[in-house]
Design a protein around this motif. Structure first.
Motif, mmCIF file in Angstrom:
data_model
loop_
_atom_site.group_PDB
_atom_site.id
_atom_site.type_symbol
_atom_site.label_atom_id
_atom_site.label_comp_id
_atom_site.label_asym_id
_atom_site.label_seq_id
_atom_site.Cartn_x
_atom_site.Cartn_y
_atom_site.Cartn_z
ATOM 1 N N SER A 110 0.848 -1.179 0.000
ATOM 2 C CA SER A 110 0.000 0.000 0.000
ATOM 3 C C SER A 110 0.887 1.233 0.000
ATOM 4 N N GLY A 111 0.358 2.322 -0.554
ATOM 5 C CA GLY A 111 1.108 3.563 -0.527
ATOM 6 C C GLY A 111 1.928 3.806 -1.778
ATOM 7 N N THR A 112 2.835 4.789 -1.674
ATOM 8 C CA THR A 112 3.705 5.205 -2.775
ATOM 9 C C THR A 112 5.155 5.027 -2.361
ATOM 10 N N PHE A 113 5.965 4.517 -3.280
ATOM 11 C CA PHE A 113 7.398 4.405 -3.003
ATOM 12 C C PHE A 113 8.082 5.668 -3.491
ATOM 13 N N GLN A 114 8.814 6.339 -2.597
ATOM 14 C CA GLN A 114 9.498 7.572 -2.946
ATOM 15 C C GLN A 114 10.970 7.525 -2.557
ATOM 16 N N ILE A 115 11.770 8.252 -3.336
ATOM 17 C CA ILE A 115 13.193 8.431 -3.028
ATOM 18 C C ILE A 115 13.427 9.923 -2.801
ATOM 19 N N ALA A 116 13.821 10.289 -1.597
ATOM 20 C CA ALA A 116 14.098 11.680 -1.273
ATOM 21 C C ALA A 116 15.474 12.086 -1.804
ATOM 22 N N TYR A 117 15.580 13.332 -2.238
ATOM 23 C CA TYR A 117 16.851 13.851 -2.740
ATOM 24 C C TYR A 117 16.892 15.358 -2.516
ATOM 25 N N ASN A 118 18.085 15.923 -2.578
ATOM 26 C CA ASN A 118 18.240 17.374 -2.438
ATOM 27 C C ASN A 118 18.207 18.027 -3.807
ATOM 28 N N ALA A 119 17.320 18.988 -3.962
ATOM 29 C CA ALA A 119 17.123 19.634 -5.259
ATOM 30 C C ALA A 119 18.309 20.489 -5.680
ATOM 31 N N ASP A 120 19.170 20.851 -4.732
ATOM 32 C CA ASP A 120 20.325 21.696 -5.075
ATOM 33 C C ASP A 120 21.517 20.889 -5.565
ATOM 34 N N GLY A 121 21.337 19.570 -5.725
ATOM 35 C CA GLY A 121 22.481 18.737 -6.091
ATOM 36 C C GLY A 121 22.418 18.117 -7.473
ATOM 37 N N GLY A 122 21.429 18.467 -8.278
ATOM 38 C CA GLY A 122 21.346 17.933 -9.634
ATOM 39 C C GLY A 122 20.925 16.481 -9.699
ATOM 40 N N HIS A 123 20.004 16.065 -8.828
ATOM 41 C CA HIS A 123 19.627 14.650 -8.750
ATOM 42 C C HIS A 123 18.261 14.314 -9.350
ATOM 43 N N GLN A 124 17.501 15.311 -9.737
ATOM 44 C CA GLN A 124 16.127 15.045 -10.150
ATOM 45 C C GLN A 124 16.042 14.071 -11.326
ATOM 46 N N ALA A 125 16.901 14.247 -12.329
ATOM 47 C CA ALA A 125 16.788 13.437 -13.544
ATOM 48 C C ALA A 125 16.970 11.952 -13.248
ATOM 49 N N TRP A 126 18.006 11.605 -12.471
ATOM 50 C CA TRP A 126 18.217 10.175 -12.222
ATOM 51 C C TRP A 126 17.186 9.614 -11.250
ATOM 52 N N VAL A 127 16.751 10.430 -10.282
ATOM 53 C CA VAL A 127 15.714 9.951 -9.361
ATOM 54 C C VAL A 127 14.418 9.691 -10.133
ATOM 55 N N ASP A 128 14.056 10.602 -11.014
ATOM 56 C CA ASP A 128 12.852 10.400 -11.829
ATOM 57 C C ASP A 128 12.986 9.154 -12.696
ATOM 58 N N ALA A 129 14.150 8.973 -13.315
ATOM 59 C CA ALA A 129 14.358 7.800 -14.168
ATOM 60 C C ALA A 129 14.317 6.513 -13.354
ATOM 61 N N THR A 130 14.902 6.538 -12.157
ATOM 62 C CA THR A 130 14.927 5.346 -11.301
ATOM 63 C C THR A 130 13.536 4.997 -10.812
ATOM 64 N N THR A 131 12.800 5.978 -10.321
ATOM 65 C CA THR A 131 11.457 5.698 -9.820
ATOM 66 C C THR A 131 10.507 5.315 -10.958
ATOM 67 N N ASN A 132 10.715 5.869 -12.153
ATOM 68 C CA ASN A 132 9.909 5.450 -13.300
ATOM 69 C C ASN A 132 10.179 4.001 -13.666
#
Length: 546
Positions: free
Chosen positions: A384-406
């Motif tokens: 149940s629920g949503t699986f999330q990976i937290a990251y710091n937005a000031d470190g350039g991590h959004q692209a890989w986190v989005d790709a990994t969670t997708n």
């Protein structure tokens, strides 16, 4: 007169214990020679570099993240230092004699001073280490004193293994053999502290007084969330004497902003090119672009305390999530050749690394197996629920986190997404106080060039950087046997067996090994990036304005 340099085994391939097992003393305080740039150098020029807001006040034993570590390494000098290729050289130490795997004698160079004029003595090391080890002080790096006689996690206890012989000599007695202990002594947890620090440690952390090549540029040098200004320490007498006038470390809100400044000649050195520029940075920068292997491992942690991630169910879900990630596709598309999919928990640039561990198939993309494992876990307790990976937005991590969670979402058929925090300090605060309620990005930039450093501080029971609170008696035993082994090859074999335990338990989900991907401006020379990805700031030269 040239002294013999302390060299282990060459370019970042450093056998754990190579220094400690020589059975002889080290006697050099010379850093391996640096190549010098042109003679048209402005030795007073300030070098502008990128950084991030430290998580905590700048206390060496309570700093275990890269933003604060980068600053501490500039303003403090330890017993030894590490050259760009990982070679070890004496810094504050005149001589380090390994009497046997449990006893070390350290002799300091005389006449060295902190920037407040206080002389650096054996007592400054002993008091600083005892402060860091004291249970009630709750220092993040207390783990680094675990091997010294007298250490206790449970109660305040003096490090009885530290004995002052005279004003400039002390001995270290370990509670068990630790074959790479002497090799660790350049890490920031082992820096000395002046007497004034113990009057008000919190205040000291806001305006630290060091003994290194740089110092804070007066009151107000550290502007929180903006940057910190350092100038050269005129009293520094060591092998890392700066070829410049100081550092302006800017805490950028994003890597894209830092890269734009580099291209606009507003930044001299950048150690993290944003993923948005991976396709263009080499053309943009030419021979000023940097892409080289470094001792950096990337992962994310799923705390066992989270719902669905304890016991057998949690073990199955971790394996399923790991096998649901298409690491090769992500490293090819997002990182464009600047990352390599991980096959263990360490780094290929460290001696003892192998890609032939039993159980490493859990790191391979396997859609069918991932679904099967997830279904097995659902039989124990439906997801149940949503699986999330937290990251710091000031470190350039959004692209890989989005790709990994997708990748996880598409493979397992569950909701999965990134959970951004504005800053690294905010994310680390949640991780450290255990209030974060999702998985979170983790990784390791080695403290010293040894295989044990990627394992002990992160996964040993009670270790200071064990963010997921992992504990395994089997792993701890193999780790202990490895660090006590006097044969480096035999020690590495035990570390490999310990990693096979980690592959079964997955206290973190390994992702990839990182290169240092950076660059530098048109007016700086002699820019080198070290084995751990950090620029060798003291060697950077800036040409005179025409």
């Amino acid at each position: 007169m040239k002294h013999k340099k302390i060299t282990l085994t060459g370019v970042a391939l450093l056998a754990a214990g190579a220094l400690a097992l020589t059975g002889c003393s080290t006697s050099s305080n010379e850093k391996p020679d640096a190549e010098k740039g042109s003679s048209n150098v402005d030795a007073s020029a300030i070098i502008k570099v990128n950084g991030s807001e430290p998580q905590n006040p700048l206390i060496p034993t309570n700093t275990n993240e890269t933003g604060g570590g980068k600053i501490l390494d500039a303003i403090f000098a330890g017993l030894i230092g590490y050259a760009a290729d990982g070679a070890v050289f004496n810094e504050v130490a005149e001589d380090i004699k390994v009497d046997d795997p449990q006893n070390i004698t350290v002799k300091l160079r005389k006449g060295l001073k902190f920037t407040n004029g206080e002389e650096v003595t054996a007592d400054n090391f002993i008091k600083a280490w005892n402060y860091g080890a004291l249970a009630s002080n709750e220092q993040l790096s207390s783990y680094f004193f675990e091997d010294i006689e007298g250490f206790s996690y449970e109660e305040d206890s003096e490090l009885t293994g530290l004995k002052q012989v005279d004003e400039h000599t002390f001995t270290i007695k370990l509670n068990k053999p630790a074959s790479d202990f002497a090799q660790r002594l350049g890490y920031s947890a082992y820096y000395p502290l002046p007497d004034v620090a113990f009057e008000d440690m919190e205040a000291f952390g806001q305006n630290p007084i060091g003994n290194g090549p740089y110092m804070l540029d007066g009151e107000g040098a550290w502007q929180h969330d903006v940057g910190i200004n350092l100038v050269t320490n005129p009293d520094y007498d060591g092998p890392s004497k700066p070829a410049n006038g100081g550092l302006n470390i800017v805490f950028y809100a994003s890597q894209d902003s830092a890269y734009a400044d580099l291209l606009g000649d507003q930044l001299d050195v950048l150690d993290a090119v944003p993923d948005s520029a991976f396709g263009s940075y080499e053309a943009d920068l030419g021979d000023r672009a940097v892409n080289q292997p470094a001792a950096i491992f990337q992962s994310f942690t799923i705390p066992e305390r989270l719902e669905h991630f304890s016991g057998e169910e949690g073990n199955l879900r971790r394996q399923a999530i790991s096998m649901a990630i298409n690491r090769k596709e992500i490293t090819d598309v997002i990182f464009q050749g600047t990352r390599t999919p991980a096959s263990d928990f360490t780094s290929p640039v460290i001696d003892g690394w192998t890609d032939e561990l039993k159980g490493a198939e859990v790191l391979d993309y396997n859609e069918k197996k991932a679904k099967e494992l997830w279904a097995e876990a659902d039989k124990i307790s439906p997801w149940s629920g949503t699986f999330q990976i937290a990251y710091n937005a000031d470190g350039g991590h959004q692209a890989w986190v989005d790709a990994t969670t997708n990748s996880i979402k598409n493979t397992l058929g569950i909701d999965a997404s990134g959970a951004p925090y504005p800053t690294f300090a905010e994310l680390r605060g949640k991780v450290t106080d255990r209030t974060i309620e999702t998985a979170f990005r983790t990784g390791w930039q080695a403290d010293y060039p040894g295989l044990y450093n990627f394992l002990g501080p992160l996964y040993a029971t009670n270790a200071g950087s064990n963010d997921g609170d992992y504990s395994s008696k089997e792993f701890d035993k193999l780790l202990s046997d490895g660090i006590s082994e006097t044969d480096p090859a035999a020690a590495n074999k035990l570390y490999q067996e310990a990693q096979e335990v980690l592959l079964k338990d997955l206290p973190v989900v390994p992702l990839w090994y990182s290169n240092v991907v950076g660059g530098y401006g048109k007016t700086v020379e002699n820019v080198k990036f070290g084995w751990n990805s950090v620029p060798i700031f003291s060697e950077i030269e800036k040409t005179k304005a025409e």
